[in-house]
Design an enzyme around this catalytic site. Structure first.
Site, PDB file in Angstrom:
ATOM      1  N   THR A  73       0.835  -1.203   0.000  1.00 39.09           N
ATOM      2  CA  THR A  73       0.000   0.000   0.000  1.00 39.09           C
ATOM      3  C   THR A  73       0.867   1.249   0.000  1.00 39.09           C
ATOM      4  O   THR A  73       0.614   2.206  -0.746  1.00 39.09           O
ATOM      5  CB  THR A  73      -0.921  -0.010   1.230  1.00 39.09           C
ATOM      6  OG1 THR A  73      -1.732  -1.189   1.196  1.00 39.09           O
ATOM      7  CG2 THR A  73      -1.809   1.222   1.265  1.00 39.09           C
ATOM      8  N   ARG A  94       5.752  -7.141  -7.436  1.00 38.53           N
ATOM      9  CA  ARG A  94       5.593  -8.548  -7.811  1.00 38.53           C
ATOM     10  C   ARG A  94       4.121  -8.848  -8.099  1.00 38.53           C
ATOM     11  O   ARG A  94       3.226  -8.138  -7.636  1.00 38.53           O
ATOM     12  CB  ARG A  94       6.067  -9.456  -6.679  1.00 38.53           C
ATOM     13  CG  ARG A  94       7.556  -9.384  -6.392  1.00 38.53           C
ATOM     14  CD  ARG A  94       7.905 -10.083  -5.095  1.00 38.53           C
ATOM     15  NE  ARG A  94       7.253  -9.424  -3.966  1.00 38.53           N
ATOM     16  CZ  ARG A  94       6.976 -10.023  -2.816  1.00 38.53           C
ATOM     17  NH1 ARG A  94       7.268 -11.292  -2.636  1.00 38.53           N
ATOM     18  NH2 ARG A  94       6.393  -9.355  -1.853  1.00 38.53           N
ATOM     19  N   LYS A 105      -3.334 -14.533   3.738  1.00 41.69           N
ATOM     20  CA  LYS A 105      -2.860 -13.175   3.495  1.00 41.69           C
ATOM     21  C   LYS A 105      -3.813 -12.347   2.642  1.00 41.69           C
ATOM     22  O   LYS A 105      -3.885 -11.133   2.758  1.00 41.69           O
ATOM     23  CB  LYS A 105      -1.483 -13.249   2.830  1.00 41.69           C
ATOM     24  CG  LYS A 105      -0.742 -11.926   2.768  1.00 41.69           C
ATOM     25  CD  LYS A 105       0.691 -12.169   2.299  1.00 41.69           C
ATOM     26  CE  LYS A 105       1.486 -10.864   2.268  1.00 41.69           C
ATOM     27  NZ  LYS A 105       1.127 -10.012   1.137  1.00 41.69           N
ATOM     28  N   ALA A 273       9.462 -13.983  -0.509  1.00 39.76           N
ATOM     29  CA  ALA A 273      10.719 -13.572   0.111  1.00 39.76           C
ATOM     30  C   ALA A 273      11.122 -14.475   1.267  1.00 39.76           C
ATOM     31  O   ALA A 273      12.275 -14.471   1.674  1.00 39.76           O
ATOM     32  CB  ALA A 273      10.620 -12.135   0.594  1.00 39.76           C
ATOM     33  N   PHE A 301       8.102  -9.076   2.521  1.00 41.47           N
ATOM     34  CA  PHE A 301       8.203  -9.237   3.972  1.00 41.47           C
ATOM     35  C   PHE A 301       9.133  -8.187   4.584  1.00 41.47           C
ATOM     36  O   PHE A 301       9.267  -7.090   4.063  1.00 41.47           O
ATOM     37  CB  PHE A 301       8.605 -10.660   4.336  1.00 41.47           C
ATOM     38  CG  PHE A 301       7.544 -11.683   4.011  1.00 41.47           C
ATOM     39  CD1 PHE A 301       6.243 -11.537   4.458  1.00 41.47           C
ATOM     40  CD2 PHE A 301       7.830 -12.783   3.203  1.00 41.47           C
ATOM     41  CE1 PHE A 301       5.250 -12.471   4.145  1.00 41.47           C
ATOM     42  CE2 PHE A 301       6.855 -13.714   2.884  1.00 41.47           C
ATOM     43  CZ  PHE A 301       5.567 -13.560   3.356  1.00 41.47           C
ATOM     44  N   PHE A 381      -2.642   5.117  12.028  1.00 41.08           N
ATOM     45  CA  PHE A 381      -3.963   4.572  12.337  1.00 41.08           C
ATOM     46  C   PHE A 381      -4.685   5.533  13.285  1.00 41.08           C
ATOM     47  O   PHE A 381      -4.041   6.285  14.028  1.00 41.08           O
ATOM     48  CB  PHE A 381      -3.838   3.191  13.002  1.00 41.08           C
ATOM     49  CG  PHE A 381      -3.547   2.069  12.047  1.00 41.08           C
ATOM     50  CD1 PHE A 381      -4.507   1.112  11.743  1.00 41.08           C
ATOM     51  CD2 PHE A 381      -2.306   1.958  11.428  1.00 41.08           C
ATOM     52  CE1 PHE A 381      -4.243   0.082  10.864  1.00 41.08           C
ATOM     53  CE2 PHE A 381      -2.032   0.931  10.546  1.00 41.08           C
ATOM     54  CZ  PHE A 381      -3.003  -0.015  10.257  1.00 41.08           C
ATOM     55  N   TRP A 409      -3.495   4.891   2.568  1.00 43.60           N
ATOM     56  CA  TRP A 409      -4.617   3.943   2.506  1.00 43.60           C
ATOM     57  C   TRP A 409      -5.943   4.714   2.472  1.00 43.60           C
ATOM     58  O   TRP A 409      -6.831   4.409   1.697  1.00 43.60           O
ATOM     59  CB  TRP A 409      -4.579   3.003   3.716  1.00 43.60           C
ATOM     60  CG  TRP A 409      -5.657   1.960   3.694  1.00 43.60           C
ATOM     61  CD1 TRP A 409      -5.672   0.780   3.030  1.00 43.60           C
ATOM     62  CD2 TRP A 409      -6.918   2.041   4.388  1.00 43.60           C
ATOM     63  NE1 TRP A 409      -6.849   0.104   3.259  1.00 43.60           N
ATOM     64  CE2 TRP A 409      -7.636   0.855   4.086  1.00 43.60           C
ATOM     65  CE3 TRP A 409      -7.514   2.991   5.232  1.00 43.60           C
ATOM     66  CZ2 TRP A 409      -8.905   0.605   4.604  1.00 43.60           C
ATOM     67  CZ3 TRP A 409      -8.777   2.739   5.740  1.00 43.60           C
ATOM     68  CH2 TRP A 409      -9.450   1.544   5.418  1.00 43.60           C
TER      69      TRP A 409
END
Length: 556
Positions: A73, A94, A105, A273, A301, A381, A409
């Site tokens: 993101t 990717r 995930k 990864a 990761f 957040f 986001w």
């Protein structure tokens, strides 16, 4: 706030020709997969290959947690923010794997107003690259078993077959199987194994190959087995290279799509990864650099996995020199690393934050070891308090890092302008003197121990007997001077996923070592990490559906 898939389905996508035009790509240099996806022709590369490279920014992260960090993101959001600042920007990612998409995930296209579209296509079949890789992998497996059945002229020892079949799905029952059961015409009975397609050496080869010629040369070097004299048997000796390359001739071409704000996105290749090298293709990255002022790419990761492999494998192989690295973190994830349960992460907890932030500190130190400027991007957040945000900012600034809050986001490019400006400031004022962390000519064990001690913070490395024997054999066969690709769990700096934060006083155990001769690296498997994941009790697949009018729901 709308769900990711709702935002993606409402996005006002441009025809891919218009997206390509932002980078000076003509219609004749595209191979269309509908209105919103295209592959880039070889002719495009020939036209731009002598252009000056843009700036290359790597996005990585702290060790992932159930709280989520938002690395992809952030990558998409930085690209969108750069465009808002008037920069000719592109992102390089990717391709998502079906395994995690239907497992735990979920998708891997970013989220909110900082994601890549068309989301459903990207997360499912896309342009068929993964299917081509899976087919090429399994063609080689079929030709291997057929050769044995048809007389075994190469004297392959069936107890020393190392090539595995693959499927792009989490299917634990395929990890260890027996093939050839039935009548004599059904083949030779032997033990076999499946891995997930993103762990296939062919995935790694596709992502590291410069062109078709290089692809074929690498495919030919794949070791499928050893003969009775202990000598490697290759795909070239099985006469499999031409047919495999034919299956991959389109898959090797980079894909072009866009973000929800129409920023060009090169999405190509997808090695994990934790069990592979975790970077998008060299071809996509190099093409983007010839077309854009700033290229934002991502490695999978945490920085102990994706960034280490990007810097020690991909950049070394491709001659890339990153100009800066962005480390993504959240207050919630840092508190989780400090021992706070997931259901309490919304509460202010400075003592846990102070303990958990040491995970971020270790990753900052690691980036510095490669002589690359670092910027910390803190995904904000609503539960984050001003005190917590101030603490993280001061922690980073004391360590010489750039720092910026990110709200991509929720706000897309507008939520990332502070971060983009900090990156641009870093690119203008700080020089990158990138260098890999080890000399590839060192013995295999020395390279493994440098990674374990310098990057993970381990006290030492232990080796199962089989791993030590494999290392000795590979060095005798002449493979000792290749880089090392460590297969390790993603949740901890150590090989034990339960050790959060910044563990110390631990040893890393190497249980298996083998060579991916075509990809050009040694793979060292640590702890209990597996190359074929399994599904959870309630996989994401249970929530995915399609309506009568063809609208997909439940994809995240």
């Amino acid at each position: 706030m709308k769900s990711d898939i709702e935002i993606a389905q409402e996005a006002k996508m441009l025809h891919i020709c218009e997206v390509a035009a932002k980078l000076g790509i003509s219609e004749d240099e595209l191979e269309f997969y509908g209105k919103y996806k295209a592959k880039l022709t070889d002719g495009l590369w020939e036209r731009v290959k002598n252009n000056k490279d843009g700036k290359l920014v790597l996005v990585t992260a702290i060790n992932p947690t159930p709280a989520g960090e938002g690395k992809t993101t952030t990558t998409a959001g930085i690209g969108e923010a750069m465009a808002k600042l008037g920069k000719k920007a592109a992102i390089a990612l990717r391709e998502p794997s079906l395994g995690p998409c239907f497992g735990i995930k979920g998708g891997a296209a970013g989220g909110g107003y900082a994601q890549v579209v068309p989301m459903e296509d990207l997360n499912l079949h896309f342009t068929g690259d993964f299917h081509a890789i899976t087919s090429a992998n399994n063609l080689l497996a079929a030709m291997l078993d057929n050769h044995i059945k048809q007389g075994n002229a190469l004297k392959i020892d069936t107890n020393q077959i190392v090539w595995k079949r693959c499927v792009d799905m989490n299917d634990r029952v395929l990890r260890n199987i027996v093939v050839g059961l039935g009548r004599p015409v059904d083949g030779v009975v032997r033990e076999d194994h499946f891995i997930i397609s993103v762990a296939s050496e062919i995935m790694a080869i596709l992502c590291l190959a410069e062109n078709i010629s290089d692809l074929k040369e690498r495919l030919g070097k794949i070791i499928v087995a050893y003969n009775y004299d202990g000598e490697p048997v290759t795909a070239c000796q099985l006469n499999a290279v031409g047919a495999m390359a034919a299956l991959l001739k389109d898959a090797i071409k980079p894909n072009l799509v866009q973000t929800v704000e129409n920023t060009p996105a090169f999405v190509h290749g997808g090695p994990f990864a934790n069990i592979a090298h975790g970077c998008n293709s060299v071809r996509a990255t190099k093409t983007a650099l010839k077309l854009a002022d700033v290229v934002i790419t991502e490695a999978g990761f945490g920085a102990d996995l994706g960034a280490e492999k990007f810097l020690d494998i991909k950049c070394r192989v491709a001659g890339l020199k990153p100009d800066a690295a962005v480390l993504v973190a959240t207050v919630r994830a840092l508190k989780y690393n400090g021992g706070v349960p997931k259901n309490q992460l919304g509460e202010e907890n400075l003592s846990a934050l102070k303990e958990g932030i040491e995970n971020l500190g270790k990753h900052i130190e690691n980036i510095a070891k490669y002589n690359i400027p670092c910027i910390v991007a803190l995904n904000r957040f609503v539960s984050d308090t001003d005190t917590e945000l101030k603490f993280v900012k001061e922690y980073c600034e004391k360590r010489g890092c750039g720092f910026a809050l990110s709200e991509v986001w929720e706000h897309g490019g507008d939520g990332g302008t502070e971060l983009a400006e900090e990156i641009l400031r870093t690119l203008e004022t700080k020089e990158s003197n990138y260098a890999p962390i080890y000399d590839e000519k060192l013995p295999i064990k020395d390279k493994i121990e440098i990674i374990a001690k310098e990057i993970y913070g381990a006290s030492g490395v232990t080796y199962d007997a089989a791993a030590s024997s494999a290392i000795e054999r590979l060095e005798k066969l002449g493979y000792g001077q290749l880089p090392v690709c460590m297969a390790k769990n993603q949740y901890s700096l150590s090989d034990d996923p339960a050790k959060l934060g910044r563990p110390s006083g631990f040893n890393v155990n190497i249980r298996e070592v083998y060579v991916s001769a075509g990809a050009g690296f040694i793979v060292a498997i640590t702890g209990t990490v597996m190359t074929m994941p399994g599904l959870p009790l309630h996989p994401a697949a249970e929530k995915i559906d399609v309506s009568d009018d063809g609208i997909i729901t439940g994809l995240s």
